[in-house]
Scaffold this motif. Structure first.
Motif, PDB file in Angstrom:
ATOM      1  N   ARG A 103       0.834  -1.213   0.000  1.00 58.15           N
ATOM      2  CA  ARG A 103       0.000   0.000   0.000  1.00 58.15           C
ATOM      3  C   ARG A 103       0.861   1.252   0.000  1.00 58.15           C
ATOM      4  O   ARG A 103       0.633   2.178  -0.797  1.00 58.15           O
ATOM      5  N   LYS A 104       1.862   1.302   0.855  1.00 62.14           N
ATOM      6  CA  LYS A 104       2.711   2.482   0.939  1.00 62.14           C
ATOM      7  C   LYS A 104       3.491   2.708  -0.352  1.00 62.14           C
ATOM      8  O   LYS A 104       3.605   3.840  -0.840  1.00 62.14           O
ATOM      9  N   ALA A 105       4.041   1.639  -0.915  1.00 62.86           N
ATOM     10  CA  ALA A 105       4.842   1.777  -2.127  1.00 62.86           C
ATOM     11  C   ALA A 105       3.996   2.250  -3.305  1.00 62.86           C
ATOM     12  O   ALA A 105       4.410   3.141  -4.065  1.00 62.86           O
ATOM     13  N   MET A 106       2.808   1.671  -3.464  1.00 65.60           N
ATOM     14  CA  MET A 106       1.962   2.037  -4.597  1.00 65.60           C
ATOM     15  C   MET A 106       1.431   3.457  -4.441  1.00 65.60           C
ATOM     16  O   MET A 106       1.352   4.213  -5.427  1.00 65.60           O
ATOM     17  N   LEU A 107       1.081   3.853  -3.233  1.00 62.80           N
ATOM     18  CA  LEU A 107       0.605   5.226  -3.021  1.00 62.80           C
ATOM     19  C   LEU A 107       1.730   6.237  -3.247  1.00 62.80           C
ATOM     20  O   LEU A 107       1.487   7.338  -3.768  1.00 62.80           O
ATOM     21  N   ALA A 108       2.943   5.868  -2.875  1.00 67.67           N
ATOM     22  CA  ALA A 108       4.081   6.770  -3.116  1.00 67.67           C
ATOM     23  C   ALA A 108       4.309   6.948  -4.613  1.00 67.67           C
ATOM     24  O   ALA A 108       4.597   8.063  -5.083  1.00 67.67           O
ATOM     25  N   LEU A 109       4.166   5.871  -5.374  1.00 63.03           N
ATOM     26  CA  LEU A 109       4.358   5.957  -6.822  1.00 63.03           C
ATOM     27  C   LEU A 109       3.317   6.864  -7.471  1.00 63.03           C
ATOM     28  O   LEU A 109       3.639   7.660  -8.366  1.00 63.03           O
ATOM     29  N   TYR A 110       2.082   6.764  -7.017  1.00 67.08           N
ATOM     30  CA  TYR A 110       0.995   7.534  -7.637  1.00 67.08           C
ATOM     31  C   TYR A 110       0.715   8.858  -6.925  1.00 67.08           C
ATOM     32  O   TYR A 110      -0.318   9.486  -7.166  1.00 67.08           O
ATOM     33  N   ARG A 111       1.657   9.307  -6.103  1.00 64.04           N
ATOM     34  CA  ARG A 111       1.467  10.583  -5.400  1.00 64.04           C
ATOM     35  C   ARG A 111       1.227  11.751  -6.351  1.00 64.04           C
ATOM     36  O   ARG A 111       0.382  12.609  -6.066  1.00 64.04           O
ATOM     37  N   PRO A 112       1.914  11.828  -7.515  1.00 66.39           N
ATOM     38  CA  PRO A 112       1.644  12.958  -8.422  1.00 66.39           C
ATOM     39  C   PRO A 112       0.176  13.062  -8.835  1.00 66.39           C
ATOM     40  O   PRO A 112      -0.351  14.171  -8.982  1.00 66.39           O
ATOM     41  N   LEU A 113      -0.483  11.930  -9.018  1.00 65.66           N
ATOM     42  CA  LEU A 113      -1.899  11.967  -9.395  1.00 65.66           C
ATOM     43  C   LEU A 113      -2.779  12.291  -8.200  1.00 65.66           C
ATOM     44  O   LEU A 113      -3.751  13.043  -8.320  1.00 65.66           O
ATOM     45  N   ALA A 114      -2.439  11.737  -7.040  1.00 67.27           N
ATOM     46  CA  ALA A 114      -3.223  12.022  -5.840  1.00 67.27           C
ATOM     47  C   ALA A 114      -3.163  13.508  -5.501  1.00 67.27           C
ATOM     48  O   ALA A 114      -4.178  14.113  -5.114  1.00 67.27           O
ATOM     49  N   GLU A 115      -1.997  14.107  -5.682  1.00 68.20           N
ATOM     50  CA  GLU A 115      -1.844  15.538  -5.397  1.00 68.20           C
ATOM     51  C   GLU A 115      -2.606  16.387  -6.406  1.00 68.20           C
ATOM     52  O   GLU A 115      -2.920  17.551  -6.125  1.00 68.20           O
ATOM     53  N   ALA A 116      -2.908  15.802  -7.580  1.00 74.39           N
ATOM     54  CA  ALA A 116      -3.715  16.506  -8.589  1.00 74.39           C
ATOM     55  C   ALA A 116      -5.203  16.180  -8.434  1.00 74.39           C
ATOM     56  O   ALA A 116      -5.993  16.439  -9.340  1.00 74.39           O
ATOM     57  N   ASN A 117      -5.548  15.599  -7.282  1.00 80.09           N
ATOM     58  CA  ASN A 117      -6.946  15.281  -6.934  1.00 80.09           C
ATOM     59  C   ASN A 117      -7.558  14.176  -7.790  1.00 80.09           C
ATOM     60  O   ASN A 117      -8.782  14.114  -7.962  1.00 80.09           O
ATOM     61  N   THR A 118      -6.730  13.309  -8.346  1.00 78.11           N
ATOM     62  CA  THR A 118      -7.243  12.132  -9.026  1.00 78.11           C
ATOM     63  C   THR A 118      -7.680  11.110  -7.986  1.00 78.11           C
ATOM     64  O   THR A 118      -6.915  10.806  -7.062  1.00 78.11           O
ATOM     65  N   PRO A 119      -8.889  10.565  -8.093  1.00 78.21           N
ATOM     66  CA  PRO A 119      -9.319   9.539  -7.136  1.00 78.21           C
ATOM     67  C   PRO A 119      -8.413   8.317  -7.201  1.00 78.21           C
ATOM     68  O   PRO A 119      -8.132   7.795  -8.286  1.00 78.21           O
ATOM     69  N   VAL A 120      -7.935   7.882  -6.047  1.00 76.15           N
ATOM     70  CA  VAL A 120      -7.113   6.676  -5.953  1.00 76.15           C
ATOM     71  C   VAL A 120      -7.876   5.659  -5.115  1.00 76.15           C
ATOM     72  O   VAL A 120      -8.086   5.866  -3.917  1.00 76.15           O
ATOM     73  N   VAL A 121      -8.322   4.591  -5.757  1.00 84.31           N
ATOM     74  CA  VAL A 121      -9.116   3.564  -5.096  1.00 84.31           C
ATOM     75  C   VAL A 121      -8.189   2.456  -4.624  1.00 84.31           C
ATOM     76  O   VAL A 121      -7.541   1.791  -5.430  1.00 84.31           O
ATOM     77  N   VAL A 122      -8.107   2.272  -3.308  1.00 76.58           N
ATOM     78  CA  VAL A 122      -7.277   1.220  -2.737  1.00 76.58           C
ATOM     79  C   VAL A 122      -8.185   0.186  -2.088  1.00 76.58           C
ATOM     80  O   VAL A 122      -8.979   0.519  -1.213  1.00 76.58           O
ATOM     81  N   GLY A 123      -8.078  -1.048  -2.558  1.00 78.42           N
ATOM     82  CA  GLY A 123      -8.927  -2.099  -2.020  1.00 78.42           C
ATOM     83  C   GLY A 123      -8.207  -3.426  -2.027  1.00 78.42           C
ATOM     84  O   GLY A 123      -6.972  -3.487  -2.120  1.00 78.42           O
ATOM     85  N   GLN A 124      -8.978  -4.492  -1.935  1.00 80.90           N
ATOM     86  CA  GLN A 124      -8.398  -5.816  -1.966  1.00 80.90           C
ATOM     87  C   GLN A 124      -7.851  -6.123  -3.363  1.00 80.90           C
ATOM     88  O   GLN A 124      -8.311  -5.582  -4.357  1.00 80.90           O
ATOM     89  N   ARG A 125      -6.889  -7.008  -3.404  1.00 83.45           N
ATOM     90  CA  ARG A 125      -6.271  -7.362  -4.680  1.00 83.45           C
ATOM     91  C   ARG A 125      -7.296  -7.953  -5.653  1.00 83.45           C
ATOM     92  O   ARG A 125      -7.332  -7.615  -6.836  1.00 83.45           O
ATOM     93  N   ARG A 126      -8.154  -8.812  -5.155  1.00 81.92           N
ATOM     94  CA  ARG A 126      -9.163  -9.426  -6.013  1.00 81.92           C
ATOM     95  C   ARG A 126     -10.187  -8.395  -6.508  1.00 81.92           C
ATOM     96  O   ARG A 126     -10.687  -8.505  -7.625  1.00 81.92           O
ATOM     97  N   SER A 127     -10.483  -7.417  -5.690  1.00 83.04           N
ATOM     98  CA  SER A 127     -11.411  -6.362  -6.121  1.00 83.04           C
ATOM     99  C   SER A 127     -10.837  -5.590  -7.301  1.00 83.04           C
ATOM    100  O   SER A 127     -11.534  -5.292  -8.275  1.00 83.04           O
ATOM    101  N   ALA A 128      -9.548  -5.259  -7.210  1.00 85.79           N
ATOM    102  CA  ALA A 128      -8.907  -4.515  -8.292  1.00 85.79           C
ATOM    103  C   ALA A 128      -8.913  -5.322  -9.586  1.00 85.79           C
ATOM    104  O   ALA A 128      -9.155  -4.781 -10.673  1.00 85.79           O
ATOM    105  N   GLU A 129      -8.663  -6.619  -9.476  1.00 82.50           N
ATOM    106  CA  GLU A 129      -8.669  -7.465 -10.671  1.00 82.50           C
ATOM    107  C   GLU A 129     -10.048  -7.491 -11.320  1.00 82.50           C
ATOM    108  O   GLU A 129     -10.175  -7.437 -12.549  1.00 82.50           O
ATOM    109  N   LEU A 130     -11.090  -7.558 -10.507  1.00 82.35           N
ATOM    110  CA  LEU A 130     -12.446  -7.637 -11.039  1.00 82.35           C
ATOM    111  C   LEU A 130     -12.932  -6.300 -11.585  1.00 82.35           C
ATOM    112  O   LEU A 130     -13.707  -6.255 -12.543  1.00 82.35           O
ATOM    113  N   ILE A 131     -12.484  -5.200 -10.987  1.00 85.64           N
ATOM    114  CA  ILE A 131     -12.883  -3.862 -11.448  1.00 85.64           C
ATOM    115  C   ILE A 131     -12.550  -3.685 -12.928  1.00 85.64           C
ATOM    116  O   ILE A 131     -13.345  -3.139 -13.699  1.00 85.64           O
ATOM    117  N   LYS A 132     -11.366  -4.148 -13.325  1.00 81.33           N
ATOM    118  CA  LYS A 132     -10.953  -3.994 -14.719  1.00 81.33           C
ATOM    119  C   LYS A 132     -11.898  -4.729 -15.662  1.00 81.33           C
ATOM    120  O   LYS A 132     -12.401  -4.166 -16.642  1.00 81.33           O
TER     121      LYS A 132
END
Length: 476
Positions: A178-207
């Motif tokens: 969680r920390k590593a992925m949020l650090a990578l996407y910090r530029p988007l989070a700081e630009a107010n892009t929604p960042v959805v963090v959930g379970q691994r299986r949820s992310a796979e199904l969302i796509k």
């Protein structure tokens, strides 16, 4: 951060380049020696507007590099992304995960420290679990994390989709990931892009769920377009009226010959197989897949109708071959079944596409390919617009008509206004617009008259509607 990208296909190359654009150090890995050599010279293996410029700039800045050595790419890495292909298995429909599993095993041998392995490829639910087991088998005492980070890139606008996305989806099972992925996407989070963090299986199904929903939306408006043609109204007006409802939205409401490309056909089939494996029925998705496949070949019948019912011996010019504009991708392109069906009916096919002809030559046979659209249309009995490239939309219709044998225009993308094409002298057949013999009848006339006529005769709704539909056909 130090990032490694395994796979330099469409997703891997765009993602790696954009991560480098944010200031990360990115190494892209691929086993294809020729492709890596090309990329080092700034030559792109795919067509994507704006990509070459970003690759060259970030290579020059030392933030982006390419290699065939996974061990080299993995040195000191914080996150390694798996971005290899997951094509459908022939005859099965489910995703072929062999490239994913091979990549996971090879990554395991070079993994260092507490790195995160993030799956960016589109994969079925539970793939992250399998990747974790594969790595743990090689490194039973190792410390690592596995995350899911699906991509939502559209071919033709992938750079903007990555740098200015609607949302970022991250699936994790531990705090390190969680920390590593949020650090990578910090530029988007700081630009107010929604960042959805959930379970691994949820992310796979969302796509998968997102692509299946969009495919369903396309199929829905395509079927409504057929209804518009029969009741004498315009699908463009319908789509506008629907799309202004914020709950529906205007995107993916452009009627056409059916969806194609590398994502929707593959992902809908893979989602269906996942559902079947778990004993769940996804009837809407099943019907979407069936309706879309039937529609692609049905477009050939539209061409037949436009030329009088028979294309045997006629020359048909097809303008636009790729599944959508601004890409050279021919995967599941509607042009292919259209051409094949017309050829079976005896038509001679000439075709043009601004960038996709090299790929088209690999998937269509006995087709004369032309770089110039006017030469492609010379002595043709009909021109069919299949892909709405801007260069095709800007064609001089008067000039086009002059080189043709017969002025038949079948516009499967509504690229030209019917009135404009008719003014140029064309007989026009388009998608979701009144057929010529209905053009003088309003939708109210078509629907209301038979309805009133049969209302007193048969009070049972289903029987009344069947009778009304039959009468509409006779009245038309």
């Amino acid at each position: 951060m130090k990032i490694a990208i395994v796979g330099t296909g469409y997703v891997g190359l765009v993602s790696g380049t954009c991560f480098a654009e944010w200031g990360n150090r990115v190494v892209c890995v691929d086993k294809d020696v020729g492709k890596i050599a090309q990329l080092r010279q700034g030559k792109m293996p795919i067509y994507e507007p704006g990509l070459e410029k970003l690759v060259v700039r970030n290579q020059a800045a030392g933030r982006l590099s390419f290699t065939t050595s996974l061990a080299e790419a993995m040195r000191g890495v914080d996150i390694v992304f798996i971005a290899v292909g997951t094509p459908p298995r022939p005859g099965h429909g489910d995703a072929d995960l062999s490239f994913i599993y091979t990549a996971a095993k090879e990554i395991a041998y070079s993994l260092e420290g507490n790195a995160v392995v993030a799956v960016k490829s589109t994969v079925p639910v539970g793939t992250g679990d399998a990747v974790k087991k594969i790595i743990a088998t090689v490194r039973p005492n190792g410390s690592f994390s596995v995350a899911s980070n699906p991509e939502f890139l559209r071919e033709g606008s992938a750079i903007d989709d990555f740098l200015f996305p609607d949302r970022v989806v991250i699936g994790v099972e531990d705090e390190n990931a969680r920390k590593a992925m949020l650090a990578l996407y910090r530029p988007l989070a700081e630009a107010n892009t929604p960042v959805v963090v959930g379970q691994r299986r949820s992310a796979e199904l969302i796509k998968y769920a997102s692509n299946a929903f969009l495919a369903t939306k396309i199929t829905f408006i395509n079927e409504l377009a057929d209804l518009c043609e029969h009741v004498g109204t315009d699908v463009g007006e319908l789509a506008l009226g629907m799309g202004l409802d914020h709950r529906i939205g205007k995107a993916f409401l452009n009627a056409g010959p059916g969806y194609g490309g590398s994502c929707f056909p593959k992902d809908t089939l893979a989602l269906l197989r996942t559902a079947q494996d778990h004993g769940v029925a996804l009837r809407i998705v099943e019907e979407t897949v069936a309706a879309n496949e039937a529609r692609k070949r049905k477009m050939a019948l539209k061409v037949l109708d436009a030329v009088g019912g028979d294309v045997d011996g006629l020359t048909i010019s097809v303008l636009g071959l790729t599944f959508k504009p601004d890409t050279d991708d021919m995967r599941d392109a509607p042009s292919v079944p259209l051409i094949e069906t017309l050829q079976r009916f005896g038509a001679k096919i000439r075709a043009h596409d601004p960038v996709g002809m090299e790929n088209a030559a690999r998937v269509v046979e006995n087709v004369a390919l032309f770089n110039d659209p006017y030469e492609c249309a010379r002595d043709a009995d009909a021109v069919v617009i299949v892909t709405e490239w801007e260069s095709i939309r800007q064609l001089d219709l008067h000039r086009l008509k002059q080189v043709m044998r017969s002025a038949n225009l079948i516009d499967l993308r509504n690229a030209f206004g019917r009135g404009v094409a008719q003014a140029a002298g064309f007989q026009v057949s388009s998608i979701g617009q009144p057929v010529p013999h209905q053009s003088s009848i309003t939708s109210g006339d078509v629907l209301a008259f038979p309805y009133r006529k049969f209302r007193q005769r048969d009070p049972e709704p289903a029987a009344m509607m069947r009778a009304a539909q039959a009468d509409i056909g006779r009245e038309g």
